[in-house]
Design a protein around this motif. Structure first.
Motif, PDB file in Angstrom:
ATOM      1  N   TYR A  11       0.833  -1.212   0.000  1.00  0.00           N
ATOM      2  CA  TYR A  11       0.000   0.000   0.000  1.00  0.00           C
ATOM      3  C   TYR A  11       0.863   1.255   0.000  1.00  0.00           C
ATOM      4  CZ  TYR A  11      -4.316  -2.625   1.004  1.00  0.00           C
ATOM      5  OH  TYR A  11      -5.402  -3.471   0.930  1.00  0.00           O
ATOM      6  N   ALA A  12       1.900   1.265   0.849  1.00  0.00           N
ATOM      7  CA  ALA A  12       2.770   2.436   0.919  1.00  0.00           C
ATOM      8  C   ALA A  12       3.569   2.607  -0.369  1.00  0.00           C
ATOM      9  CB  ALA A  12       3.704   2.315   2.118  1.00  0.00           C
ATOM     10  N   SER A  13       4.034   1.497  -0.945  1.00  0.00           N
ATOM     11  CA  SER A  13       4.785   1.573  -2.204  1.00  0.00           C
ATOM     12  C   SER A  13       3.901   2.050  -3.348  1.00  0.00           C
ATOM     13  CB  SER A  13       5.381   0.203  -2.536  1.00  0.00           C
ATOM     14  OG  SER A  13       6.317  -0.199  -1.558  1.00  0.00           O
ATOM     15  N   ALA A  14       2.625   1.636  -3.342  1.00  0.00           N
ATOM     16  CA  ALA A  14       1.697   2.050  -4.396  1.00  0.00           C
ATOM     17  C   ALA A  14       1.469   3.560  -4.373  1.00  0.00           C
ATOM     18  CB  ALA A  14       0.366   1.313  -4.242  1.00  0.00           C
ATOM     19  N   GLU A  15       1.514   4.155  -3.185  1.00  0.00           N
ATOM     20  CA  GLU A  15       1.326   5.599  -3.075  1.00  0.00           C
ATOM     21  C   GLU A  15       2.481   6.362  -3.716  1.00  0.00           C
ATOM     22  OE1 GLU A  15      -1.231   7.221  -2.063  1.00  0.00           O
ATOM     23  OE2 GLU A  15      -2.436   5.616  -1.153  1.00  0.00           O
ATOM     24  N   LYS A  16       3.652   5.716  -3.840  1.00  0.00           N
ATOM     25  CA  LYS A  16       4.831   6.385  -4.380  1.00  0.00           C
ATOM     26  C   LYS A  16       4.968   6.237  -5.890  1.00  0.00           C
ATOM     27  CE  LYS A  16       7.454   5.742  -0.081  1.00  0.00           C
ATOM     28  NZ  LYS A  16       8.786   5.503   0.497  1.00  0.00           N
ATOM     29  N   VAL A  17       4.168   5.353  -6.489  1.00  0.00           N
ATOM     30  CA  VAL A  17       4.330   5.052  -7.917  1.00  0.00           C
ATOM     31  C   VAL A  17       4.127   6.285  -8.779  1.00  0.00           C
ATOM     32  CG1 VAL A  17       3.352   3.786  -9.864  1.00  0.00           C
ATOM     33  CG2 VAL A  17       3.755   2.613  -7.690  1.00  0.00           C
ATOM     34  N   PHE A  18       3.030   7.004  -8.577  1.00  0.00           N
ATOM     35  CA  PHE A  18       2.708   8.161  -9.413  1.00  0.00           C
ATOM     36  C   PHE A  18       3.056   9.490  -8.741  1.00  0.00           C
ATOM     37  CE2 PHE A  18      -0.130   4.795 -10.920  1.00  0.00           C
ATOM     38  CZ  PHE A  18       0.152   4.830 -12.277  1.00  0.00           C
ATOM     39  N   ASN A  19       3.743   9.397  -7.613  1.00  0.00           N
ATOM     40  CA  ASN A  19       4.197  10.615  -6.919  1.00  0.00           C
ATOM     41  C   ASN A  19       5.663  10.421  -6.541  1.00  0.00           C
ATOM     42  OD1 ASN A  19       4.543  12.936  -5.449  1.00  0.00           O
ATOM     43  ND2 ASN A  19       2.779  12.628  -4.111  1.00  0.00           N
ATOM     44  N   PRO A  20       6.576  10.609  -7.494  1.00  0.00           N
ATOM     45  CA  PRO A  20       8.001  10.351  -7.234  1.00  0.00           C
ATOM     46  C   PRO A  20       8.565  11.151  -6.074  1.00  0.00           C
ATOM     47  CG  PRO A  20       7.594  10.638  -9.589  1.00  0.00           C
ATOM     48  CD  PRO A  20       6.327  11.017  -8.881  1.00  0.00           C
ATOM     49  N   ALA A  21       7.933  12.269  -5.723  1.00  0.00           N
ATOM     50  CA  ALA A  21       8.431  13.084  -4.612  1.00  0.00           C
ATOM     51  C   ALA A  21       8.360  12.335  -3.292  1.00  0.00           C
ATOM     52  CB  ALA A  21       7.629  14.380  -4.522  1.00  0.00           C
ATOM     53  N   LEU A  22       7.527  11.285  -3.221  1.00  0.00           N
ATOM     54  CA  LEU A  22       7.384  10.526  -1.979  1.00  0.00           C
ATOM     55  C   LEU A  22       8.400   9.405  -1.851  1.00  0.00           C
ATOM     56  CD1 LEU A  22       3.483  10.100  -1.748  1.00  0.00           C
ATOM     57  CD2 LEU A  22       4.909  11.873  -0.728  1.00  0.00           C
ATOM     58  N   ARG A  23       9.143   9.100  -2.903  1.00  0.00           N
ATOM     59  CA  ARG A  23      10.000   7.911  -2.899  1.00  0.00           C
ATOM     60  C   ARG A  23      11.155   8.005  -1.906  1.00  0.00           C
ATOM     61  NH1 ARG A  23      10.052   6.876  -9.462  1.00  0.00           N
ATOM     62  NH2 ARG A  23       7.784   6.577  -9.638  1.00  0.00           N
ATOM     63  N   THR A  24      11.523   9.196  -1.492  1.00  0.00           N
ATOM     64  CA  THR A  24      12.598   9.351  -0.518  1.00  0.00           C
ATOM     65  C   THR A  24      12.063   9.786   0.849  1.00  0.00           C
ATOM     66  OG1 THR A  24      12.958  11.651  -1.246  1.00  0.00           O
ATOM     67  CG2 THR A  24      14.288   9.919  -2.290  1.00  0.00           C
ATOM     68  N   LYS A  25      10.742   9.720   1.006  1.00  0.00           N
ATOM     69  CA  LYS A  25      10.132  10.168   2.259  1.00  0.00           C
ATOM     70  C   LYS A  25       9.457   9.007   2.980  1.00  0.00           C
ATOM     71  CE  LYS A  25       9.174  14.852   0.540  1.00  0.00           C
ATOM     72  NZ  LYS A  25       8.119  15.861   0.285  1.00  0.00           N
ATOM     73  N   PRO A  26       9.336   9.092   4.313  1.00  0.00           N
ATOM     74  CA  PRO A  26       8.600   8.061   5.061  1.00  0.00           C
ATOM     75  C   PRO A  26       7.107   8.189   4.808  1.00  0.00           C
ATOM     76  CG  PRO A  26       9.300   9.824   6.536  1.00  0.00           C
ATOM     77  CD  PRO A  26       9.919  10.113   5.196  1.00  0.00           C
ATOM     78  N   VAL A  27       6.460   7.068   4.504  1.00  0.00           N
ATOM     79  CA  VAL A  27       5.031   7.069   4.170  1.00  0.00           C
ATOM     80  C   VAL A  27       4.324   5.975   4.969  1.00  0.00           C
ATOM     81  CG1 VAL A  27       3.324   6.681   2.340  1.00  0.00           C
ATOM     82  CG2 VAL A  27       5.410   7.973   1.850  1.00  0.00           C
ATOM     83  N   VAL A  28       3.160   6.306   5.512  1.00  0.00           N
ATOM     84  CA  VAL A  28       2.305   5.309   6.151  1.00  0.00           C
ATOM     85  C   VAL A  28       0.915   5.409   5.541  1.00  0.00           C
ATOM     86  CG1 VAL A  28       3.574   5.364   8.325  1.00  0.00           C
ATOM     87  CG2 VAL A  28       1.568   6.834   8.033  1.00  0.00           C
ATOM     88  N   VAL A  29       0.195   4.284   5.535  1.00  0.00           N
ATOM     89  CA  VAL A  29      -1.171   4.228   5.003  1.00  0.00           C
ATOM     90  C   VAL A  29      -2.103   3.818   6.129  1.00  0.00           C
ATOM     91  CG1 VAL A  29      -2.707   3.185   3.302  1.00  0.00           C
ATOM     92  CG2 VAL A  29      -0.313   3.651   2.714  1.00  0.00           C
ATOM     93  N   LEU A  30      -3.268   4.464   6.194  1.00  0.00           N
ATOM     94  CA  LEU A  30      -4.231   4.213   7.248  1.00  0.00           C
ATOM     95  C   LEU A  30      -5.351   3.303   6.764  1.00  0.00           C
ATOM     96  CD1 LEU A  30      -4.569   7.852   8.666  1.00  0.00           C
ATOM     97  CD2 LEU A  30      -2.961   6.065   9.349  1.00  0.00           C
ATOM     98  N   THR A  31      -6.008   2.636   7.696  1.00  0.00           N
ATOM     99  CA  THR A  31      -7.128   1.755   7.391  1.00  0.00           C
ATOM    100  C   THR A  31      -8.391   2.571   7.138  1.00  0.00           C
ATOM    101  OG1 THR A  31      -7.609   1.552   9.755  1.00  0.00           O
ATOM    102  CG2 THR A  31      -6.173  -0.124   8.771  1.00  0.00           C
ATOM    103  N   ASN A  32      -9.529   1.884   7.002  1.00  0.00           N
ATOM    104  CA  ASN A  32     -10.810   2.549   6.784  1.00  0.00           C
ATOM    105  C   ASN A  32     -11.063   3.604   7.855  1.00  0.00           C
ATOM    106  OD1 ASN A  32     -11.235   0.899   4.623  1.00  0.00           O
ATOM    107  ND2 ASN A  32     -12.613  -0.497   5.675  1.00  0.00           N
ATOM    108  N   ASN A  33     -11.642   4.741   7.404  1.00  0.00           N
ATOM    109  CA  ASN A  33     -11.939   5.856   8.301  1.00  0.00           C
ATOM    110  C   ASN A  33     -10.696   6.398   8.994  1.00  0.00           C
ATOM    111  OD1 ASN A  33     -14.776   6.047   7.882  1.00  0.00           O
ATOM    112  ND2 ASN A  33     -15.059   4.227   9.152  1.00  0.00           N
ATOM    113  N   ASP A  34      -9.537   6.190   8.362  1.00  0.00           N
ATOM    114  CA  ASP A  34      -8.269   6.695   8.905  1.00  0.00           C
ATOM    115  C   ASP A  34      -8.080   6.255  10.346  1.00  0.00           C
ATOM    116  OD1 ASP A  34      -7.902   7.931   6.476  1.00  0.00           O
ATOM    117  OD2 ASP A  34      -8.637   9.874   7.147  1.00  0.00           O
TER     118      ASP A  34
END
Length: 419
Positions: A11-34
């Motif tokens: 999930y976190a890697s998928a968020e970086k696919v179309f947003n290259p600016a995120l590839r060098t940043k820490p990313v977390v993904v939340l569940t339903n309703n955050d």
């Protein structure tokens, strides 16, 4: 030989696919309703951010390290998963998609272009990255369980560069000795605790046990796992998936609800999801479970569930909606701030063989349901709904940090500015 290809923090890697600016940043993904953290990228993992923790508890920690927060974007993940699986399928003669981000490969009579399994694994990784920008780990082994163990080593153990191969006794014992028994495929948390009480702490410890002894103490499944850890294939996947014995649709609300109209709409929508899933596997049910509940963090926790007996087994959405209407007044309590609701089908049977009732004729409208499913399949889920299903959007899922649907919506297509 088997292989397991698994995406890294999908999930976190998928968020970086179309947003290259995120590839060098820490990313977390939340569940339903955050609600909770469900995915942590490798960069964020190095910050010791805990997984499956409620977002509100780690909110300040995330802000301190400038972690990028994303809501779950299921449309994007499903589309990228489909692309990844299509690419992986080119590298074997038999593929089994195990989950949204992992697939087993079986090489039975298939001769790779590269004889070295390590090089072949790197070729798979490079191809998936080049065509999807998703990082994956690849593990090879003579059984599915050993392939899963090798994949764990490729992603979690030091000394591996995304690819691990178990093809001899030395590689098998080295990797299994470094694995906790709880990391073995099919060994859950409770079972791992019981095994550790018997001084079975590593995967190698379990592999050295007698399969018959494990069968007597636990189950035939664990006995097969022991065989698999020793290179004796006993597990396989079915070409035809078995139908589910129970089907549920539940979800918590973005905000607490007291409005009966919004609650009833939510229950009807969940009933529609259950009915659709039943029709998809050509099944029907005669018992529906409906429940609504407040938050367990409320001062006075309230939960009520009721079972509705249908006159005959059905998968008709209109009949399910009528069931919600018939039982709703018995569920709802004035003044309660509701947090979650859901609907479940309990007694599922095949639609092909049903005994009819001479005095209680079926009222299912099969042609209408076929038309409903066809329209929604062609134009998208919920393009056509019941009137009682979409009266309000108060209960819809909260996704404050939702990223664009880059591959499934025209208005969200990535734009490239050429200078």
């Amino acid at each position: 030989m088997y292989a397991l290809v698994d995406a890294v923090a999908f999930y976190a890697s998928a968020e970086k696919v179309f947003n290259p600016a995120l590839r060098t940043k820490p990313v977390v993904v939340l569940t339903n309703n955050d609600g909770c953290i469900c995915a942590i990228c490798p960069i964020a993992r190095r910050l010791n951010i805990p997984k499956f923790q409620p977002y509100f508890k780690v909110k300040h920690l995330l802000a301190k390290h400038n972690v990028v927060i994303c809501s779950s974007n299921y449309e994007l993940y499903a589309d990228l998963s489909d692309k990844m699986m299509n690419i992986i399928s080119r590298f074997c003669d038999n593929q089994f998609v195990y989950s949204i981000d992992e697939a087993f490969l079986h090489f039975n009579g298939f001769t790779p272009l590269i004889n070295d399994w390590h090089q072949y694994g790197q070729l798979i990784r490079r191809t998936v990255w080049r065509e999807t920008k998703l990082p994956v780990g690849v593990g090879f082994g003579p059984t599915p369980t050993l392939a899963k163990a090798a994949n764990h080593a490729a992603k979690k153990l030091s000394g591996f560069n995304g690819v691990a191969v178990i093809d001899d006794e030395q590689s098998r014992t080295t990797i299994l000795a470094a694995m906790d028994v709880g990391d073995i495929w099919g060994v859950g948390r409770r079972l791992a605790k019981k095994l550790k009480l018997m001084n079975i702490n590593s995967a190698l410890d379990l592999a050295q046990q007698s399969p018959s002894h494990m069968k007597r103490l636990f189950s035939v499944v664990l006995a097969r796992t022991v065989d698999e850890l020793n290179g004796r294939p006993t597990l396989n996947w079915d070409d035809v998936k078995h139908n589910k014995r129970e089907i549920f649709s539940t979800r918590s609300f973005a905000t607490r609800l007291s409005c009966p109209i919004a609650l009833k709409t939510a229950l009807v929508s969940h009933a529609m999801i259950v009915a659709r899933k039943l029709r998809a596997q050509h099944s029907v049910t005669k018992r529906l479970l409906l429940f609504i509940a407040s938050s367990p963090h409320e001062q006075h926790y309230t939960k009520k569930s009721l079972i509705y007996e249908l006159p005959h087994a059905s998968a008709d959405s209109t009949i399910f909606a009528n069931a919600v209407t018939a039982i709703f007044e018995q569920l709802y309590q004035v003044g309660v701030r509701y947090y979650k609701c859901g609907v479940g089908a309990l007694e599922i049977s095949t639609a092909q063989f049903q005994q009819q009732d001479l005095f209680n004729q079926k009222t299912d409208n099969i042609n209408l349901m076929t038309c409903l499913d066809a329209v929604n399949k062609r134009y998208g889920t919920d393009s056509l709904t019941l009137a009682s299903q979409q009266q309000t959007n108060q209960w819809h899922m909260k996704r404050t940090f939702l990223s664009p649907h880059y591959t499934t919506r025209w208005q969200h297509l990535p734009k490239i500015a050429c200078c």
